[in-house]
Write a protein that holds these residues in place. Sequence first.
Motif, PDB file in Angstrom:
ATOM      1  N   LEU A   1       1.120  -1.137  -0.060  1.00 18.46           N
ATOM      2  CA  LEU A   1       0.102   0.014   0.233  1.00 18.46           C
ATOM      3  C   LEU A   1       0.619   1.168  -0.152  1.00 18.46           C
ATOM      4  N   GLU A   2       0.279   2.191  -0.457  1.00 21.48           N
ATOM      5  CA  GLU A   2       1.048   3.711  -0.603  1.00 21.48           C
ATOM      6  C   GLU A   2       0.205   4.551   0.435  1.00 21.48           C
ATOM      7  N   ASN A   3       0.608   5.704   0.843  1.00 21.38           N
ATOM      8  CA  ASN A   3      -0.027   6.763   1.829  1.00 21.38           C
ATOM      9  C   ASN A   3      -0.824   6.080   2.941  1.00 21.38           C
ATOM     10  N   LEU A   4      -0.362   4.956   3.442  1.00 23.89           N
ATOM     11  CA  LEU A   4      -0.929   4.309   4.659  1.00 23.89           C
ATOM     12  C   LEU A   4      -0.916   5.307   5.808  1.00 23.89           C
ATOM     13  N   PRO A   5      -1.964   5.226   6.421  1.00 21.97           N
ATOM     14  CA  PRO A   5      -2.194   6.168   7.648  1.00 21.97           C
ATOM     15  C   PRO A   5      -1.549   5.777   8.733  1.00 21.97           C
ATOM     16  N   TYR A   6      -1.017   6.786   9.622  1.00 27.00           N
ATOM     17  CA  TYR A   6      -0.126   6.453  10.601  1.00 27.00           C
ATOM     18  C   TYR A   6      -1.174   5.862  11.814  1.00 27.00           C
ATOM     19  N   LEU A   7      -0.778   5.044  12.421  1.00 26.99           N
ATOM     20  CA  LEU A   7      -1.338   4.170  13.717  1.00 26.99           C
ATOM     21  C   LEU A   7      -1.360   5.238  14.881  1.00 26.99           C
ATOM     22  N   PRO A   8      -2.272   5.449  15.697  1.00 26.93           N
ATOM     23  CA  PRO A   8      -2.328   6.058  16.797  1.00 26.93           C
ATOM     24  C   PRO A   8      -1.256   5.453  17.641  1.00 26.93           C
ATOM     25  N   LEU A   9      -0.880   6.410  18.796  1.00 32.81           N
ATOM     26  CA  LEU A   9       0.092   6.112  19.574  1.00 32.81           C
ATOM     27  C   LEU A   9      -0.437   4.898  20.480  1.00 32.81           C
ATOM     28  N   MET A  10       0.322   3.886  20.666  1.00 38.47           N
ATOM     29  CA  MET A  10       0.134   2.659  21.525  1.00 38.47           C
ATOM     30  C   MET A  10      -1.121   1.976  20.931  1.00 38.47           C
ATOM     31  N   SER A  11      -1.174   1.684  19.563  1.00 41.83           N
ATOM     32  CA  SER A  11      -1.962   0.771  19.046  1.00 41.83           C
ATOM     33  C   SER A  11      -1.550  -0.477  19.163  1.00 41.83           C
ATOM     34  N   LEU A  12      -2.615  -1.502  19.314  1.00 39.00           N
ATOM     35  CA  LEU A  12      -1.913  -3.043  19.401  1.00 39.00           C
ATOM     36  C   LEU A  12      -2.175  -3.338  17.888  1.00 39.00           C
ATOM     37  N   ASN A  13      -1.008  -3.554  17.203  1.00 36.69           N
ATOM     38  CA  ASN A  13      -1.090  -4.039  15.804  1.00 36.69           C
ATOM     39  C   ASN A  13      -0.984  -5.462  15.638  1.00 36.69           C
ATOM     40  N   ALA A  14      -1.891  -6.200  15.097  1.00 39.02           N
ATOM     41  CA  ALA A  14      -1.922  -7.823  14.996  1.00 39.02           C
ATOM     42  C   ALA A  14      -1.485  -7.838  13.665  1.00 39.02           C
ATOM     43  N   HIS A  15      -0.388  -8.790  13.314  1.00 42.37           N
ATOM     44  CA  HIS A  15      -0.051  -9.129  11.869  1.00 42.37           C
ATOM     45  C   HIS A  15       0.484 -10.610  12.060  1.00 42.37           C
ATOM     46  N   GLY A  16       1.097 -10.841  10.932  1.00 41.21           N
ATOM     47  CA  GLY A  16       1.522 -12.548  10.692  1.00 41.21           C
ATOM     48  C   GLY A  16       2.553 -12.922  11.636  1.00 41.21           C
ATOM     49  N   SER A  17       3.255 -11.933  12.323  1.00 45.96           N
ATOM     50  CA  SER A  17       4.298 -12.319  13.235  1.00 45.96           C
ATOM     51  C   SER A  17       4.055 -12.159  14.714  1.00 45.96           C
ATOM     52  N   GLY A  18       2.895 -11.870  14.955  1.00 41.86           N
ATOM     53  CA  GLY A  18       2.341 -11.477  16.428  1.00 41.86           C
ATOM     54  C   GLY A  18       1.755 -10.312  16.732  1.00 41.86           C
ATOM     55  N   PHE A  19       2.184  -9.681  17.663  1.00 41.57           N
ATOM     56  CA  PHE A  19       1.723  -8.201  18.020  1.00 41.57           C
ATOM     57  C   PHE A  19       2.681  -7.093  18.491  1.00 41.57           C
ATOM     58  N   ASP A  20       2.241  -5.908  17.642  1.00 38.03           N
ATOM     59  CA  ASP A  20       3.263  -4.831  18.122  1.00 38.03           C
ATOM     60  C   ASP A  20       2.451  -3.950  18.710  1.00 38.03           C
ATOM     61  N   ILE A  21       3.196  -3.165  19.797  1.00 42.42           N
ATOM     62  CA  ILE A  21       2.777  -1.869  20.241  1.00 42.42           C
ATOM     63  C   ILE A  21       3.518  -0.815  19.487  1.00 42.42           C
ATOM     64  N   THR A  22       2.583  -0.057  19.033  1.00 45.89           N
ATOM     65  CA  THR A  22       3.181   1.123  17.990  1.00 45.89           C
ATOM     66  C   THR A  22       3.312   2.274  18.489  1.00 45.89           C
ATOM     67  N   PHE A  23       4.383   3.123  18.036  1.00 47.64           N
ATOM     68  CA  PHE A  23       4.512   4.449  18.405  1.00 47.64           C
ATOM     69  C   PHE A  23       5.104   5.316  16.917  1.00 47.64           C
ATOM     70  N   GLU A  24       4.139   5.453  15.992  1.00 55.67           N
ATOM     71  CA  GLU A  24       4.738   5.868  14.902  1.00 55.67           C
ATOM     72  C   GLU A  24       4.195   7.545  14.928  1.00 55.67           C
ATOM     73  N   ASN A  25       5.178   8.305  13.968  1.00 60.54           N
ATOM     74  CA  ASN A  25       4.783   9.645  14.096  1.00 60.54           C
ATOM     75  C   ASN A  25       4.845  10.133  12.533  1.00 60.54           C
ATOM     76  N   GLU A  26       3.620  10.865  12.459  1.00 60.85           N
ATOM     77  CA  GLU A  26       3.159  11.215  11.018  1.00 60.85           C
ATOM     78  C   GLU A  26       3.935  12.660  10.683  1.00 60.85           C
ATOM     79  N   LYS A  27       4.384  13.289  11.685  1.00 59.15           N
ATOM     80  CA  LYS A  27       5.093  14.823  11.511  1.00 59.15           C
ATOM     81  C   LYS A  27       6.492  14.358  11.126  1.00 59.15           C
ATOM     82  N   LYS A  28       6.991  13.533  11.663  1.00 56.08           N
ATOM     83  CA  LYS A  28       8.395  13.024  11.434  1.00 56.08           C
ATOM     84  C   LYS A  28       8.628  11.778  10.485  1.00 56.08           C
ATOM     85  N   GLN A  29       7.427  11.289  10.175  1.00 61.97           N
ATOM     86  CA  GLN A  29       7.298  10.383   8.752  1.00 61.97           C
ATOM     87  C   GLN A  29       8.049   9.097   9.250  1.00 61.97           C
ATOM     88  N   TYR A  30       8.165   8.510  10.346  1.00 60.11           N
ATOM     89  CA  TYR A  30       8.594   7.150  10.756  1.00 60.11           C
ATOM     90  C   TYR A  30       7.652   6.251  11.307  1.00 60.11           C
TER      91      TYR A  30
END
Length: 216
Positions: free
Chosen positions: A79-108
Amino acid sequence: MKLIDSLRTFEGSNNETELYEMFSSLSQDFLYGGYLSVKDASGSECYQLYIKTVEFYFHSELDNGVKDYIVYHRNGNGLENLPYLPLMSLNAHGSGFDITFENEKKQYRASALIREYEVKKGEKYLKWEKSEKDGKYMFVEKEAYCYNHQVLSLYYILSGFNIVGDNNVSWVDHERTMTQIDSHPRLNVPKFDSNGTKTNEKDDRLWGFTRKDKLE
């Protein structure tokens, strides 16, 4: 400091040495600063999940930024232009669970993968193992201390997707005495070349951190 405050103040970096120091500091919050509380529909706590090993992932969307192409939630990974996840979202994927801390302003994109963990149900521990009754894998109650490394079995424990606020799964800050944390490469992570192509080498960044002691 509360985990959410530590993640809010996380600056990110385009220098991998600086990133290691930042992740080393954050590992103290994830491994000693609290646990995931899992509640039932009535609001009663069913499980306490303590992280024993955490792996950090960091991918900059900037052209000159640090790349970590193993990251699931990023642009260019289907995908492109994927929205940034809110701070401390619990992201489930094929390798388990992530606690996220993405930053849209700094683009990481940044996240912490739960790699090893202890699950407590009251005074007992839960161990993921094969049932003697029917041969199926399940969580079995144990009196003695034990921990788990099967990341996909977390789907049986973690049923929510946001760990901020009044949800079935929430992070509870509960500071404990810190002893020893070892850093090491992340498990089964390959090295990628500058074009994002996977190589036969293993990624050697020391972005994995393990708490060496048992729960108090």
